[in-house]
Design a protein around this motif. Structure first.
Motif, short mmCIF file in Angstrom:
data_model
loop_
_atom_site.label_atom_id
_atom_site.label_comp_id
_atom_site.label_asym_id
_atom_site.label_seq_id
_atom_site.Cartn_x
_atom_site.Cartn_y
_atom_site.Cartn_z
N VAL A 202 0.15 6.57 -12.31
CA VAL A 202 0.42 5.50 -11.34
C VAL A 202 -0.84 5.25 -10.52
O VAL A 202 -1.46 6.21 -10.04
N PRO A 203 -1.27 3.98 -10.37
CA PRO A 203 -2.50 3.72 -9.62
C PRO A 203 -2.36 4.04 -8.14
O PRO A 203 -1.25 4.11 -7.60
N ALA A 204 -3.49 4.23 -7.48
CA ALA A 204 -3.49 4.50 -6.05
C ALA A 204 -2.98 3.28 -5.28
O ALA A 204 -3.08 2.13 -5.74
N LEU A 205 -2.43 3.52 -4.09
CA LEU A 205 -1.99 2.43 -3.24
C LEU A 205 -3.20 1.61 -2.81
O LEU A 205 -4.26 2.15 -2.50
N THR A 206 -3.02 0.30 -2.76
CA THR A 206 -4.09 -0.57 -2.26
C THR A 206 -4.01 -0.65 -0.73
O THR A 206 -2.97 -0.31 -0.13
N ASP A 207 -5.08 -1.12 -0.11
CA ASP A 207 -5.05 -1.29 1.35
C ASP A 207 -3.95 -2.26 1.76
O ASP A 207 -3.29 -2.07 2.79
#
Length: 222
Positions: A202-207
């Motif tokens: 799962v990709p990292a959370l975006t700002d």
């Protein structure tokens, strides 16, 4: 069929029908708790379950008893699924499967956290169900330790912290990024593993997502 045999068959049928009704009531209550919170009536539960109000009251005389029944059944089901997962001959895969199983139940059942906060943890039914689940987690831990797949300083009680962190994270990220908790489970798994690292799925959370999560949390507390 003689009378005694007929009575035995009839008794088994009644018990089976009663158990089906009990599970229908519990499933309906879990759905309503997740949708509306814990302040639902037994009448609401009866309507959702498709049974008479009297059937609900015969099983659970009040909402607190129903809450106990729902959580005890949930813990029992998780323990059974954990028991099956532990049978995997790959000790590490068993750890992954069980932590994913518990993480999924915490993340997807939105009424579960409220139940845990409300429940009397000294209630005999809850203590019994928790004891069974703890026993399965202990077997998982001991087997994985014997296989050398867990870091040697990991303690069985660390599972409580892991599940609590996943539940808290799922609670704040679910409206924006429902699967975000899986990324952090993978990070935790890498942290408890003796060797090796996995590729995060799962990709990292975006700002932007973090800001949306923070705003949603702020608005919910107003």
């Amino acid at each position: 069929m003689n009378t005694q045999a007929a009575d035995a068959v009839g008794s088994r049928k009644l018990r089976a029908d009663a158990e089906r009704n009990r599970l229908r009531i519990i499933d309906a209550a879990r759905e309503l708790f997740a949708e509306r919170g814990l302040e639902v009536s037994l009448d609401d539960v009866a309507e959702r379950a498709g049974v008479g109000v009297g059937t609900v009251y015969r099983r659970f005389t009040n909402r607190d008893e129903l809450i106990v029944g729902v959580l005890a059944e949930h813990l029992t089901q998780v323990a059974e699924r954990a028991r099956l997962a532990i049978q995997d001959p790959d000790a590490w895969q068993a750890v992954v499967d069980v932590l994913t199983l518990v993480g999924t139940s915490m993340a997807t059942d939105r009424g579960l956290a409220a139940l845990i906060m409300r429940i009397d943890h000294e209630h005999p039914d809850i203590k019994s169900a928790k004891s069974i689940l703890t026993g399965q987690l202990t077997k998982l831990y001991e087997r994985a330790m014997d296989a050398g797949v867990l870091r040697p300083d990991l303690a069985p009680s660390d599972f409580f912290g892991i599940f609590t962190m996943l539940a808290a994270l799922a609670d704040v990220t679910q409206p924006t990024v429902p699967d975000a908790w899986r990324r952090f489970l993978e990070l935790i798994l890498d942290g408890v593993r003796a060797t090796g690292r996995t590729t995060l799925s799962v990709p990292a959370l975006t700002d932007e997502q973090i800001l949306e999560i923070q705003c949603a949390r702020r608005d919910a507390q107003r």
